[in-house]
Design a protein around this motif. Structure first.
Motif, mmCIF file in Angstrom:
data_model
loop_
_atom_site.group_PDB
_atom_site.id
_atom_site.type_symbol
_atom_site.label_atom_id
_atom_site.label_comp_id
_atom_site.label_asym_id
_atom_site.label_seq_id
_atom_site.Cartn_x
_atom_site.Cartn_y
_atom_site.Cartn_z
ATOM 1 N N ALA A 201 -36.252 47.726 -43.468
ATOM 2 C CA ALA A 201 -36.091 46.937 -42.239
ATOM 3 C C ALA A 201 -37.251 47.191 -41.287
ATOM 4 O O ALA A 201 -37.779 46.260 -40.667
ATOM 5 N N ASN A 202 -37.657 48.456 -41.159
ATOM 6 C CA ASN A 202 -38.791 48.769 -40.281
ATOM 7 C C ASN A 202 -40.074 48.114 -40.774
ATOM 8 O O ASN A 202 -40.885 47.620 -39.979
ATOM 9 N N HIS A 220 -45.134 47.110 -29.333
ATOM 10 C CA HIS A 220 -43.728 47.248 -29.726
ATOM 11 C C HIS A 220 -42.801 46.888 -28.579
ATOM 12 O O HIS A 220 -41.726 46.310 -28.794
ATOM 13 N N SER A 221 -43.207 47.201 -27.363
ATOM 14 C CA SER A 221 -42.388 46.839 -26.206
ATOM 15 C C SER A 221 -42.296 45.317 -26.058
ATOM 16 O O SER A 221 -41.215 44.761 -25.813
ATOM 17 N N ALA A 257 -34.696 48.688 -33.565
ATOM 18 C CA ALA A 257 -34.664 49.948 -34.313
ATOM 19 C C ALA A 257 -36.079 50.409 -34.661
ATOM 20 O O ALA A 257 -36.388 51.607 -34.585
ATOM 21 N N ASN A 258 -36.927 49.483 -35.031
ATOM 22 C CA ASN A 258 -38.310 49.832 -35.368
ATOM 23 C C ASN A 258 -39.044 50.351 -34.134
ATOM 24 O O ASN A 258 -39.797 51.330 -34.198
ATOM 25 N N ALA A 259 -38.823 49.691 -32.997
ATOM 26 C CA ALA A 259 -39.461 50.144 -31.765
ATOM 27 C C ALA A 259 -38.984 51.550 -31.393
ATOM 28 O O ALA A 259 -39.785 52.408 -30.991
ATOM 29 N N ARG A 260 -37.697 51.786 -31.548
ATOM 30 C CA ARG A 260 -37.136 53.099 -31.211
ATOM 31 C C ARG A 260 -37.756 54.177 -32.104
ATOM 32 O O ARG A 260 -38.071 55.281 -31.622
ATOM 33 N N PRO A 266 -35.705 50.476 -26.472
ATOM 34 C CA PRO A 266 -35.463 49.029 -26.278
ATOM 35 C C PRO A 266 -34.751 48.722 -24.960
ATOM 36 O O PRO A 266 -34.925 47.622 -24.406
ATOM 37 N N GLU A 267 -33.984 49.677 -24.432
ATOM 38 C CA GLU A 267 -33.244 49.422 -23.206
ATOM 39 C C GLU A 267 -34.174 49.296 -21.996
ATOM 40 O O GLU A 267 -33.814 48.657 -21.000
#
Length: 272
Positions: A201-202, A220-221, A257-260, A266-267
């Motif tokens: 997925a990543n 990514h942001s 999830a990839n960004a995290r 992500p929040e």
């Protein structure tokens, strides 16, 4: 106050540097410099040692100006003025060739700028027919105008236009093919039960971010911000869910999830 002929008066035997400079339209400093490098030396001097320019000197200044207008370097001009006929002809031919090369380069630059201006205005240099042929029958050429109206004052739109200006129809076809292949792989992963945060997925999320990079640099942001739109904006949702039901939400989740995994929360993700 004492009288200084070098300040610009005409006297017997020639004209002073100030008068000569005014006559030919250059500065006194320029004539001083040309004298210092031996390019145009005044033929006379006053009793006090001030420069005096004769008609022949002024004619030489005009010849220098002709070559300067042609962008001939100063250190080449003396040879053109004083060389043999063969030497001058050869030097002029070289200068002409350089000038032609410069003209071609400037024309290319002007054409490139024209393409950037047009791409910033239209969003693409493709015709409506080419867009549909490349992006598919569901593509609406008006989308570019809508995107320009929405994002036309952003740095991303400017970056997109700069890249679009240099792309051919074949370039766009390759980009469109890559996007279709990615959509297919995303749909297959969703059907196979791949979970957000899994390595597969990543990797898919990174491929998706790279596909955005064909248009503008996407952090990514920024990717997280785009992912939110896939679930909140009907046009995006319809596209992805048309590929595979539920794909829009799943894609947003794997982007998060990839960004995290890469240190972006992500929040708190923001555009920029």
């Amino acid at each position: 106050m004492g009288f200084r002929p070098d300040d610009g008066s005409a006297v017997a035997g020639g004209m002073t540097v100030g008068t000569a400079a005014s006559l030919v339209g250059v500065t006194v400093r320029t004539l001083h410099h040309w004298d210092a490098i031996g390019l145009v030396r005044p033929s006379g001097r006053t009793a006090a040692g001030y420069r005096l320019y004769t008609a022949a000197d002024i004619a030489r200044v005009h010849r220098v100006l002709v070559y300067r207008e042609l962008d001939v370097p100063l250190d080449h001009i003396a040879g053109l003025l004083d060389g043999s006929a063969d030497e001058v002809a050869e030097s002029l031919s070289r200068q002409r060739d350089r000038l032609h090369e410069r003209i071609l380069r400037l024309r290319g630059m002007a054409e490139a700028l024209d393409r950037v201006v047009e791409a910033r205005d239209r969003g693409t240099l493709l015709s409506a027919e080419e867009q549909v042929a490349i992006f598919g029958e569901h593509w609406r050429p008006t989308w570019y105008a809508e995107a320009r109206d929405r994002w036309g004052d952003t740095g991303q739109w400017a970056q997109y236009a700069e890249r679009a200006a240099g792309r051919s129809a074949e370039d766009w076809r390759r980009i469109a093919d890559d996007v279709r292949a990615l959509d297919g792989d995303l749909a297959a992963a969703l059907r196979d039960g791949v979970r957000p945060g899994d390595d597969e997925a990543n990797a898919l999320a990174e491929r998706h971010r790279a596909s955005i990079g064909a248009y503008f640099d996407c952090t990514h942001s920024m990717h997280v911000c785009l992912g939110r739109r896939y679930t909140t904006e009907p046009g995006f949702t319809a596209h992805y869910d048309g590929v595979e039901p539920g794909l829009a939400e799943w894609l947003s989740r794997i982007i998060d999830a990839n960004a995290r995994a890469r240190g972006v929360d992500p929040e708190t993700a923001t555009w920029g």
